[in-house]
Design a protein around this motif. Sequence first.
Motif, PDB file in Angstrom:
ATOM      1  N   MET A   1       1.438   1.108  10.040  1.00 18.25           N
ATOM      2  CA  MET A   1       2.348   1.106   8.899  1.00 18.25           C
ATOM      3  C   MET A   1       1.957  -0.028   7.954  1.00 18.25           C
ATOM      4  N   SER A   2       1.694   0.300   6.721  1.00 18.75           N
ATOM      5  CA  SER A   2       1.362  -0.709   5.714  1.00 18.75           C
ATOM      6  C   SER A   2       2.332  -0.569   4.554  1.00 18.75           C
ATOM      7  N   THR A   3       3.107  -1.619   4.306  1.00 11.39           N
ATOM      8  CA  THR A   3       4.093  -1.568   3.229  1.00 11.39           C
ATOM      9  C   THR A   3       3.480  -2.047   1.913  1.00 11.39           C
ATOM     10  N   THR A   4       4.065  -1.586   0.816  1.00  8.38           N
ATOM     11  CA  THR A   4       3.642  -2.002  -0.524  1.00  8.38           C
ATOM     12  C   THR A   4       4.866  -2.434  -1.316  1.00  8.38           C
ATOM     13  N   PRO A   5       4.859  -3.631  -1.921  1.00  9.64           N
ATOM     14  CA  PRO A   5       3.835  -4.676  -1.815  1.00  9.64           C
ATOM     15  C   PRO A   5       3.986  -5.458  -0.517  1.00  9.64           C
TER      16      PRO A   5
ATOM     17  N   GLY B   1      21.687   4.583   6.373  1.00 15.18           N
ATOM     18  CA  GLY B   1      21.865   5.918   6.915  1.00 15.18           C
ATOM     19  C   GLY B   1      20.945   6.958   6.314  1.00 15.18           C
ATOM     20  N   GLY B   2      20.089   6.538   5.401  1.00 16.71           N
ATOM     21  CA  GLY B   2      19.165   7.458   4.753  1.00 16.71           C
ATOM     22  C   GLY B   2      17.741   6.957   4.845  1.00 16.71           C
ATOM     23  N   ASP B   3      17.186   6.537   3.704  1.00 16.95           N
ATOM     24  CA  ASP B   3      15.785   6.102   3.655  1.00 16.95           C
ATOM     25  C   ASP B   3      15.619   4.612   3.396  1.00 16.95           C
ATOM     26  N   ARG B   4      16.705   3.823   3.460  1.00 14.79           N
ATOM     27  CA  ARG B   4      16.585   2.420   3.095  1.00 14.79           C
ATOM     28  C   ARG B   4      17.075   1.470   4.185  1.00 14.79           C
ATOM     29  N   ILE B   5      16.249   0.453   4.461  1.00 15.36           N
ATOM     30  CA  ILE B   5      16.668  -0.682   5.277  1.00 15.36           C
ATOM     31  C   ILE B   5      16.741  -1.882   4.344  1.00 15.36           C
ATOM     32  N   TYR B   6      17.938  -2.393   4.111  1.00 14.06           N
ATOM     33  CA  TYR B   6      18.131  -3.576   3.266  1.00 14.06           C
ATOM     34  C   TYR B   6      17.910  -4.830   4.108  1.00 14.06           C
ATOM     35  N   PHE B   7      17.315  -5.862   3.495  1.00 14.53           N
ATOM     36  CA  PHE B   7      17.103  -7.103   4.237  1.00 14.53           C
ATOM     37  C   PHE B   7      17.090  -8.290   3.291  1.00 14.53           C
TER      38      PHE B   7
ATOM     39  N   TYR C   1      14.968  -3.901  -0.245  1.00 19.08           N
ATOM     40  CA  TYR C   1      15.092  -2.793   0.690  1.00 19.08           C
ATOM     41  C   TYR C   1      13.724  -2.171   0.951  1.00 19.08           C
ATOM     42  N   LEU C   2      13.534  -1.741   2.207  1.00 15.66           N
ATOM     43  CA  LEU C   2      12.335  -1.024   2.612  1.00 15.66           C
ATOM     44  C   LEU C   2      12.636   0.462   2.559  1.00 15.66           C
TER      45      LEU C   2
ATOM     46  N   VAL D   1      11.869   3.663   3.968  1.00 13.18           N
ATOM     47  CA  VAL D   1      11.204   4.055   5.203  1.00 13.18           C
ATOM     48  C   VAL D   1      10.454   5.368   5.065  1.00 13.18           C
ATOM     49  N   ASP D   2      10.739   6.126   4.017  1.00 12.95           N
ATOM     50  CA  ASP D   2      10.021   7.373   3.797  1.00 12.95           C
ATOM     51  C   ASP D   2       8.677   7.124   3.119  1.00 12.95           C
ATOM     52  N   LYS D   3       8.655   6.193   2.166  1.00 18.15           N
ATOM     53  CA  LYS D   3       7.440   5.939   1.382  1.00 18.15           C
ATOM     54  C   LYS D   3       6.751   4.631   1.761  1.00 18.15           C
ATOM     55  N   SER D   4       7.348   3.836   2.655  1.00 16.70           N
ATOM     56  CA  SER D   4       6.794   2.537   3.087  1.00 16.70           C
ATOM     57  C   SER D   4       6.609   1.586   1.912  1.00 16.70           C
ATOM     58  N   THR D   5       7.527   1.601   0.987  1.00 16.59           N
ATOM     59  CA  THR D   5       7.497   0.689  -0.156  1.00 16.59           C
ATOM     60  C   THR D   5       8.689  -0.253  -0.082  1.00 16.59           C
ATOM     61  N   ILE D   6       8.515  -1.467  -0.636  1.00 12.30           N
ATOM     62  CA  ILE D   6       9.572  -2.475  -0.646  1.00 12.30           C
ATOM     63  C   ILE D   6       9.997  -2.720  -2.084  1.00 12.30           C
TER      64      ILE D   6
END
Length: 575
Positions: A484-488, A503-509, A519-520, A522-527
């Motif tokens: 898994m490689s996130t951008t950026p 509960g969907g496609d976002r992990i907030y941190f 937020y990450l 999780v579907d597109k691996s973008t931050i």
Amino acid sequence: TTITGTGVATLTDSTKTGWTTNRWNNLAVRITSGTGKGQVRSIQGTYQTPGGGVIAVVPNWTTTPDNTSIYEIQGDPDKLYFAFGASATVFNYNIASDVITTGRMEDYGAAAGVTARFSDYPPIAVSSGSYVNPTMTITTVNPHNFKTGQSITIAGDTGAGASLNNITATITVTGANTFTYSVGAGSANITVTAQSTTTLVDASKSWITNQFAGSVVTYTTAAVAQATGIAAVTSAYVIANTSNTLFFAVAGTAPTQAVSRYVITSPMQIAYKNCIGAIDGGVAVGTQSTTTLVDTTKLWTSAATSCSSSGTTVTISGSGNQTSGLQVGMYLAVTGGTGAFVSGGGTNVTSVQVTAINSGTTFTVSSVPTTTLSGATVTGTFWPTNAFVNRKLKFLGGTGQYQELTITANTGNTLTFSAATAGATGSTPYAILQAPVKGAGIAMTWAFGMSDTTRRGSYIFVPRGGGVLGFDRLNIQTDSWDLMSTTPQFETLTTGSMYTYDGGDRIYFTKEVTQRVYYLDVDKSTIHGAGMYPYTAGTAILGNRMEIFTTADGLKYLWLNRHSNVECFKQLLFY
């Protein structure tokens, strides 16, 4: 949907035609109505057959569902996943058994030489059975909570009266730990099989002979300490089993009747499921030390006098069974003599892999070797030299169990590591872990609601923490870590970082105490940026103080608590 076929541990739905292998593994299936309503089982396998989609469950159904039964697939409510800083291991807490394992549960129970059981409730360990014609008096180790008039099944007696005593009978309760029932003439006192340093007995089971050979059993060895809530635990490698007894490869601590809870995890040979996130594993075989673990099954060397090929079939000439020890999946190398495995253009092939063992003298490989090998030695191995450097080695049982050691070098069948507190012995089960070590400031997030339905519920996301860049993604259907490689890539995370899932496609941190929120996807691996909260955050502390709440009218708010337990902030998630 409706079930169209079942077995003692399967469910078939003929309307499902597109299930992929492993799709629902390690989730759970719940029977919501019809026969067997209320049962929840862990999903061990998912298969597509001409007759429909098939789910294999553990443990077996208590009441086998039928075509009146309706089912749904959900998260497994019996499992909790957790990880520690300074460790690469992912642990599985099995709620029903109250035992922590590194692998997947096949079955569970409690050590008991003889058991008494009402319906499908957990069995009760029997300490003695005294017979005075025509009455049998049973004493249980713990209070049984049975009632007069109930039908109770007795199992496990191995004495002279076993054929009459292992029955289901209507009982009369005579005390908190005693009850009686009538037994035919010719019975005798019940014999309670003892536990030992090399066996664990659960009289309530009816296993298939040797179905758990190659598995690991993890069991408590003493009662839970009241002061800490913790019980001592050990693990053993299972070499065989009867209908109700597990046999250990090496003597260890004996289980305790009615006290030792156990979980049996999958055989290491099945996708290394004795340890979640392992890329290889097995059992130590050979001469061991405190700095090396040897597994001679990982390396095969032919004693061939010559080797030839036709298409993808390789034939070895020599005396005896030349393919003994060769395994499907091994990569081959040629040393000595003349010739080599080459492609059709004459280029050396360095990754010829065994795809089938045809006989004692022939096997099939993945490429097309065209050269006859004269006087050469063919070597097969799963382990390229130094392929596991800096990976973690986990002892799963036996001497030195639970150590996690850094691999510094490896050959085709030997792992070298910094000195262990106790080295492996023969039959020590082990795993080579795939993921990097985790640091401080981590969390585990199950993405159960991803918009991509083909991947929904498949992943647990874990930041690396400890000031190291990156997230890792555990595929719980295959128990492997996906690249898994996130951008950026610019924010490292450690103590003070907090996480929550929408509960969907976002992990907030949050980035520690910097006040920055992201937020990450999780579907597109973008931050992406997700705002900032006002005021200095305070002193960074460990712990998740961040959550998403949904109002009655459907609005989502991100709430977080400033470090040092000051005030809370919230923002509307309208974007």
